[in-house]
Design an enzyme around this catalytic site. Structure first.
Site, PDB file in Angstrom:
ATOM      1  N   TYR A 135      37.641  48.790  39.016  1.00  0.00           N
ATOM      2  CA  TYR A 135      36.541  48.460  38.093  1.00  0.00           C
ATOM      3  C   TYR A 135      37.027  48.142  36.680  1.00  0.00           C
ATOM      4  O   TYR A 135      36.705  47.085  36.149  1.00  0.00           O
ATOM      5  CB  TYR A 135      35.476  49.567  38.103  1.00  0.00           C
ATOM      6  N   HIS A 175      28.150  42.004  43.065  1.00  0.00           N
ATOM      7  CA  HIS A 175      27.071  42.476  42.174  1.00  0.00           C
ATOM      8  C   HIS A 175      26.791  41.491  41.043  1.00  0.00           C
ATOM      9  O   HIS A 175      26.488  41.891  39.913  1.00  0.00           O
ATOM     10  CB  HIS A 175      27.395  43.858  41.599  1.00  0.00           C
ATOM     11  N   ASN A 187      25.031  52.825  45.012  1.00  0.00           N
ATOM     12  CA  ASN A 187      24.278  51.803  45.747  1.00  0.00           C
ATOM     13  C   ASN A 187      22.953  52.417  46.203  1.00  0.00           C
ATOM     14  O   ASN A 187      22.730  53.617  46.067  1.00  0.00           O
ATOM     15  CB  ASN A 187      25.060  51.355  46.985  1.00  0.00           C
TER      16      ASN A 187
END
Ligand code: NDP
Length: 496
Positions: free
Chosen positions: A344, A60, A134
């Site tokens: 993350y 990303h 997404n």
């Protein structure tokens, strides 16, 4: 950029605030040089410039972002959740959305065939809710142990430094759970026309918990009000050369023009009982919940109405994490979700530093009272003189049992359970193939054939068998495009 610079600009300074008298000429011995060490300005400018880049996101990397708000429209959300953002019709919660491509680098073209990231941050009064989704409702893998392997196939070959369809199809053909997402990726929706004309999905299952502690499983859907619009293979390729920043430009310009993109925010829900009785694992990230059994429930609208002022500060430094849910929400047994809960924040600590949550775009818009202190780049007051330990008798922030997680029973043997055992990887991709029009199927097959053309024959054959199992016409179409005799392939596979 401001069109009319102010008439009396502020005096330029160094980082330390010293007024600068000359920003055009280095300090040199005579007009022909050399530069002297006293040139604090030159060295400060060069040193700062050398450090302008922070680590690129591994996935990303290329993205665009905008601010907006979510407005709740469902009067009965208390049945599902006590989350404050759903507490009243008309309640408005500020939000930030970052779109992205996944596999390419920060300078890659916006119209590459790739899933698109759809990462939302809702600044609620009970903390940030990050819905890190997404534009596809499923994913290529269902076990996070395979994430790094999978992403390596989307990146560059270790020797040639080139993207490698052989790596991609090798991995996919050996990972049949990828077929659903591969089918979406090579359909028209693999090359969306910018970010405004696509849907967003949580993909993962999460939970909603009401005031009585009752739980519903939930999947989030964000349906574009602009209508689905996609490039085709040829037009996407042309746009890669014409305007590699097509999606960034389209989003920024639309918002600047006052054409604010909107999405209907919907959810699918499943009771715990329904989940127990579900024929497939409802927490499997490679599966959707059929709409007929779990219809979309519209809960509100998301609108984006403000461009960021500074791309680096607000978009590059934006940090989303699926672990950010608010009271009235929870996770699910989806193993991919658990992998992301850990990875993350880990990525943000590496990329932005441990205090990433204090950056303006990431900072909650509600009071924050933690006992975390110090760490690199602590640029707020660091808790001031308040106590930095708990329990304390100094009136520091204390736990509130009203926010305890709802207890949940789990059972089972701890083992490396085979995630492929008894799993149907073919019905849902087949359903998707069958709902496409003849022209869409033709383009899907054409896109796949174009990508697989240079791939070793053994990989082509292995993958064609997967397409065939999803739908015979799917397998036959790809085989025909690659010049492979499907009957002979099926006969050989039956004998093996
Ligand atoms: P439905 O007919 O109720 O729904 C079909 C869905 O497919 C719609 O949401 C539609 O999105 C979407 N769709 C159409 N073309 C594509 C494409 N090329 N790529 C991705 N999505 C597409 O059927 P079911 O709910 O029974 O699902 C059938 C199949 O549809 C599934 O196996 C799955 O592949 C796909 N799908 C299902 C979703 C779900 O949550 N149930 C979500 C998305 C896809 P739209 O309405 O925006 O046009």
């Amino acid at each position: 950029m401001a069109q009319n610079p102010p008439q009396n600009p502020a005096t330029m300074t160094t980082d330390a605030g010293r007024p600068v008298g000359d920003n055009q000429n280095s300090l040199t011995v005579g007009p022909r040089g050399p530069v002297v060490f006293d040139d604090f300005l030159l060295f400060e400018k060069m040193a700062h410039f050398n450090r302008e880049r922070i680590p690129e996101r591994v996935v990303h990397a290329k993205g665009s972002g905008a601010y907006g708000a979510f407005t709740c429209s469902h009067p009965g959300m208390a049945r599902y959740t006590s989350a404050a953002l759903f507490s009243a019709v008309g309640k408005r919660t500020p939000a930030f959305l970052r779109f992205s491509t996944v596999g390419g680098e920060k300078g890659s073209a916006d119209t590459e065939r790739d899933p698109r990231g759809f990462a939302l941050k809702f600044y609620t009064e009970e903390g940030n809710w990050d819905m890190v989704g997404n534009n596809t409702p499923v994913f290529f893998i269902r076990d996070p142990l395979k994430f790094g392997d999978f992403i390596h196939t989307q990146k560059r070959d270790p020797q040639t430094n080139l993207k490698s369809p052989a790596m991609m199809w090798d991995f996919w053909s050996l990972s049949p759970e990828s077929l659903h997402q591969v089918t979406i990726l090579f359909s028209d929706r693999g090359t969306p026309d910018g970010y405004r004309h696509m849907n967003g999905y949580s993909s993962h299952t999460f939970s909603l918990i009401n005031a009585k502690g009752e739980l519903h499983w939930v999947k989030w859907h964000f349906k574009t009000r602009q209508g689905i619009k996609n490039f085709h293979r040829e037009s996407a390729a042309a746009m890669r050369g014409q305007d590699p920043d097509y999606a960034q430009r389209d989003l920024y310009d639309a918002i600047a023009r006052g054409e604010f993109p909107r999405w209907r925010v919907c959810m699918q829900v499943m009771t715990e009982k329904q989940a127990d009785a579900c024929a497939f694992n409802p927490f499997d990230l490679t599966k959707v919940w059929p709409h007929k059994a779990h219809p979309l429930i519209e809960v509100g609208e998301l609108v984006l109405d403000r461009n960021p002022e500074n791309y680096f500060a607000e978009v590059e430094q934006a940090a989303f994490e699926p672990r950010n849910v608010v009271p009235g929400m929870g996770y699910s047994p989806d193993k991919m979700l658990q992998g992301r809960l850990i990875s993350y924040p880990d990525a943000h600590r590496y990329r932005l530093g441990v205090n990433y949550d204090a950056l303006p775009v990431n900072r909650p818009q509600c009071p924050v009272h933690t006992y975390h202190r110090d760490g690199s780049m602590r640029f707020d007051g660091n808790g001031g003189a308040a106590p930095n330990y708990e329990p304390n008798s100094l009136g520091g922030p204390a736990q509130n049992p009203a926010y305890r997680e709802t207890p949940r029973a789990v059972s089972g043997n701890v083992d490396r359970h085979d995630h492929r055992a008894g799993n149907d990887d073919y019905t849902q991709p087949g359903n998707l193939f069958r709902l496409m029009s003849p022209a869409e199927r033709e383009r899907l097959i054409g896109n796949i054939v174009d990508s697989m053309r240079g791939v070793p024959r053994a990989i082509q054959e292995r993958q064609i068998l997967h397409f065939h199992r999803a739908d015979p016409a799917y397998g036959a179409g790809v085989a025909r495009g690659l010049g492979i005799e499907i009957e002979a392939l099926l006969a050989a596979a039956a004998k093996a």
